[in-house]
Design a protein around this motif. Structure first.
Motif, short mmCIF file in Angstrom:
data_model
loop_
_atom_site.label_atom_id
_atom_site.label_comp_id
_atom_site.label_asym_id
_atom_site.label_seq_id
_atom_site.Cartn_x
_atom_site.Cartn_y
_atom_site.Cartn_z
N ASP A 134 0.67 -1.35 -0.04
CA ASP A 134 -0.10 0.05 0.03
C ASP A 134 0.85 1.36 -0.16
N PRO A 135 1.72 1.49 -1.02
CA PRO A 135 2.64 2.60 -1.23
C PRO A 135 1.99 3.82 -1.76
N HIS A 136 0.83 4.25 -0.94
CA HIS A 136 0.32 5.49 -1.54
C HIS A 136 1.12 6.79 -0.83
N PRO A 137 0.60 7.84 -1.03
CA PRO A 137 1.41 8.95 -0.69
C PRO A 137 1.59 9.31 0.89
N GLY A 138 0.25 8.76 1.55
CA GLY A 138 0.50 8.95 2.99
C GLY A 138 1.22 8.15 3.78
N ASN A 139 1.56 6.99 3.05
CA ASN A 139 2.54 5.97 3.59
C ASN A 139 3.91 5.79 3.51
N ILE A 140 4.50 7.17 2.71
CA ILE A 140 5.65 7.29 2.42
C ILE A 140 6.18 8.73 2.87
N PHE A 141 7.01 8.78 3.99
CA PHE A 141 7.54 9.88 4.56
C PHE A 141 8.86 10.50 4.16
N TYR A 142 9.09 11.61 4.19
CA TYR A 142 10.37 12.22 3.81
C TYR A 142 10.70 12.83 5.47
N LEU B 113 2.98 2.75 -6.73
CA LEU B 113 4.33 3.37 -6.87
C LEU B 113 4.72 4.16 -7.91
N GLU B 114 4.24 3.61 -9.21
CA GLU B 114 4.31 4.34 -10.55
C GLU B 114 3.62 5.58 -10.06
N GLY B 115 2.32 5.66 -9.82
CA GLY B 115 1.71 7.10 -9.70
C GLY B 115 2.23 7.88 -8.85
N LEU B 116 2.51 7.34 -7.74
CA LEU B 116 3.25 8.46 -6.43
C LEU B 116 4.67 8.92 -7.21
N ALA B 117 5.52 8.02 -7.87
CA ALA B 117 6.52 8.43 -8.41
C ALA B 117 6.56 9.65 -9.52
N ARG B 118 5.41 9.38 -10.32
CA ARG B 118 5.05 10.41 -11.34
C ARG B 118 4.62 11.71 -10.68
N ALA B 119 3.81 11.75 -9.60
CA ALA B 119 3.62 12.81 -8.87
C ALA B 119 4.56 13.58 -8.26
N PHE B 120 5.52 12.81 -7.57
CA PHE B 120 6.88 13.22 -6.96
C PHE B 120 7.99 13.82 -8.15
N ASN B 121 8.04 13.09 -9.15
CA ASN B 121 9.12 13.33 -10.04
C ASN B 121 8.43 12.95 -11.39
N PRO B 122 8.03 13.89 -12.24
CA PRO B 122 7.08 13.64 -13.50
C PRO B 122 7.91 13.04 -14.54
N GLU B 123 9.40 13.17 -14.56
CA GLU B 123 10.13 12.66 -15.60
C GLU B 123 10.49 11.52 -15.52
N ILE B 124 10.05 10.45 -14.26
CA ILE B 124 10.51 9.28 -14.07
C ILE B 124 9.79 8.30 -14.77
N ASN B 125 10.30 7.07 -15.10
CA ASN B 125 9.72 5.97 -15.82
C ASN B 125 10.09 4.62 -15.02
N PHE B 126 9.13 3.74 -14.82
CA PHE B 126 9.33 2.61 -14.25
C PHE B 126 10.19 1.49 -15.01
N ILE B 127 10.01 1.39 -16.17
CA ILE B 127 10.77 0.77 -17.04
C ILE B 127 12.38 1.16 -17.17
N ASP B 128 12.61 2.44 -17.19
CA ASP B 128 13.85 2.90 -17.25
C ASP B 128 14.67 2.53 -15.87
N GLU B 129 13.59 2.66 -14.51
CA GLU B 129 14.42 2.39 -13.17
C GLU B 129 14.71 0.86 -13.27
N ILE B 130 13.87 0.06 -13.92
CA ILE B 130 14.01 -1.40 -13.57
C ILE B 130 14.95 -2.06 -14.56
N GLN B 131 15.18 -1.51 -15.71
CA GLN B 131 16.05 -2.19 -16.71
C GLN B 131 17.53 -2.64 -16.06
N PRO B 132 18.16 -1.59 -15.56
CA PRO B 132 19.49 -1.95 -15.03
C PRO B 132 19.43 -3.08 -14.07
N LEU B 133 18.16 -3.29 -13.61
CA LEU B 133 18.31 -4.54 -12.40
C LEU B 133 17.85 -5.74 -13.17
#
Length: 548
Positions: free
Chosen positions: A283-291, A403-423
């Motif tokens: 359940d990684p919605h914005p309220g469950n991930i803190f800075y 996770l992808e929705g949260l990441a795009r709201a936090f950093n619109p330039e991000i892409n899941f495939i770009d992040e996962i490919q090196p792994l």
């Protein structure tokens, strides 16, 4: 039985359904015919769940994790459900906390803030300070919520029993799904489970090859004070990730760079949880991930988790590669590997559906590919082809989407495939040789040795059985039983028809040559028997519905 046990609640639910206009469920609860289910629109379904109260809001949140059961529009609408309930007064909360300890509260806590920092359908959270000065968070279960949950669970199971009588209910095993949801609701009431999940996730993320474990924080659990109705954990100072403010730092790092690093950190941490640990925060919605104030990222609320066995992890990893390669045939094969049980599926149709879906991504660069959208479409096609996937696959899809929705709201330039490919290379290497290559090699060598020793004997036994004519084949053909029953029915009816015809012919012959009262009496008996058997045969054919 459930209709009599929950009459007041049933009446309340019917009023909600009348107000929102869901005729199908209204007919079910009033004893009407349970025909093919008809869902209301996503917005209406959400309003119904909100009106029914906190337990049904929680049920809607659980339903939002099942893209194999509901379409994308329903998943997106139900994902917005929040357990927004007014906090309980401190007097009620205090009684619940006191009931958890044999000693007075002043001997345990030097201070408890009476104003909750968060309030949900199951519990509310207060900030407190232990007698030794440590700051903690107290997650306190709402008094009486267990009674409410048990009452509504009884009603949900009763409704599932009715829907299970339909073809739809049998096809999707509605009773099993209802049991699964009810078990999840009951588990929410035991905070020691959430504490154990939190501890396990914390231990899993203490080491990694993909990210710096010091940058990810999960609160420690105070087991001495935690009970099934009270969760006591370390207090973390921070704000929800989307509310965080970033400024240029002394080391020259600008806010954009820091956002990118945090996004990469989250993707890699969750990739490890999913594809390596097989135990992930679901359940990684914005309220469950803190800075946090010191620049770390914290995962909170580990009450909803997913589990993946090694085989499922391998299939999902290969599915990643199939999506990247736009390989419809492989997607179809992997979907069937994920499916529950042996299901009759038209593979050609499934491959064609995937090919049509993936074709629109042929000319799209990977950086613009919305991975969670593709995953949802894959599961939508599986659902359309009546393929039932296990619940942990739904949790996986929901986690990736959040996770992808949260990441795009936090950093619109991000892409899941770009992040996962090196792994991916590391993931496939790990699946091939594991974390201990030498041990894997030795185990493979032992398996080959065992196979080489057993194979000659197995071949010898096979040849012996063939030459001695002792070899038996067990062949199972699906649908053969129904064909046999149909053939038997047809043969029985044909036999009865022959008997009826024979009786009529015998009666006619006796009647034409009858010269005594006894023969006339026998003729009438034969005609009566033929008439009764003929009438029974006609009625059985009409009742079977196979007159044509």
């Amino acid at each position: 039985m459930f209709l009599t046990q929950t009459v007041p609640r049933q009446r309340e639910i019917i009023e909600v359904l009348l107000r929102n206009g869901w005729d199908y469920m209204r007919r079910l609860l009033t004893g009407g015919k349970a025909d093919e289910p008809q869902l209301p629109t996503p917005a209406v379904l959400k309003n119904i769940l909100v009106d029914l109260g906190p337990v049904y809001v929680k049920l809607g949140q659980l339903l939002s994790t099942r893209p194999d059961l509901l379409g994308k529009a329903y998943i997106e609408e139900l994902s917005t459900l929040q357990s927004e309930v007014p906090p309980l007064p401190w007097s009620e909360v205090e009684v619940m906390i006191r009931q958890q300890f044999p000693q007075p509260l002043p001997e345990i806590f030097s201070n408890i803030n009476h104003t909750p920092v968060a309030a949900g359908s199951i519990a509310q959270v207060h900030r407190a300070t232990l007698i030794d000065g440590q700051e903690v968070a107290l997650k306190v279960q709402r008094p009486g919520i267990d009674v409410t949950v048990n009452r509504d669970i009884t009603l949900i199971q009763g409704i599932a029993d009715i829907v299970a009588r339909t073809d739809f209910g049998q096809m999707y095993e509605i009773k099993a799904i209802a049991e699964e949801f009810c078990k999840a609701l009951e588990d929410e009431l035991d905070f020691t489970r959430e504490a154990a999940f939190t501890d396990q996730m914390r231990q899993n993320l203490l080491q990694s090859r993909w990210f710096d474990p010091k940058q990810i924080v999960i609160a420690g659990i105070n087991w001495e004070l935690t009970t099934p109705k009270l969760l006591v954990m370390e207090w973390l100072n921070g704000v929800p990730i989307l509310s965080a403010k970033f400024h240029a730092q002394e080391d020259g790092k600008d806010p954009e760079t820091e956002r990118k690093e945090i996004t990469t950190l989250l993707f890699r941490a969750f990739s490890q949880q999913i594809y390596i640990d097989g135990f992930f925060h679901a359940d990684p919605h914005p309220g469950n991930i803190f800075y946090l104030q010191d620049g770390q990222v914290a995962l909170i609320d580990c009450g909803m988790v997913g589990r993946l066995d090694p085989r499922t992890q391998q299939v999902l990893t290969e599915l990643l590669l199939a999506i990247v390669d736009i390989d419809a045939q492989r997607c179809a094969q992997l979907t069937l590997l994920l499916a529950n049980g042996k299901q009759s599926v038209n593979l050609s149709r499934l491959e064609a559906d995937y090919d049509r879906m993936l074709r629109k991504y042929y000319n799209l660069s990977l950086s613009k590919l919305n991975f969670s959208q593709v995953v949802y479409e894959i599961f939508q096609i599986a659902r359309n082809n009546k393929i039932r996937l296990p619940s942990n696959i739904g949790l996986y899809a929901k986690t990736i989407a959040n996770l992808e929705g949260l990441a795009r709201a936090f950093n619109p330039e991000i892409n899941f495939i770009d992040e996962i490919q090196p792994l991916l290379t590391d993931l496939f290497r790990r699946q091939l040789v594991g974390d201990a290559p030498v041990r894997s090699l030795l185990r493979t060598a032992l398996d080959l040795k065992s196979l080489s020793l057993q194979s000659p004997r197995q071949v010898e036994l096979l040849l012996d059985r063939i030459t001695s004519e002792a070899l038996q084949w067990n062949i199972s053909i699906s649908g053969l039983d129904s064909l046999r029953r149909t053939t038997d029915d047809a043969a029985n009816r044909l036999s009865f028809s022959i008997v009826v015809g024979s009786l009529i012919m015998g009666a006619a012959i006796i009647s034409t040559g009858a010269q005594t009262t006894q023969l006339s009496y026998i003729s009438n008996i034969l005609f009566a028997a033929a008439s009764l058997l003929g009438l029974w045969l006609i009625l059985s054919i009409l009742r079977s519905g196979r007159l044509r």
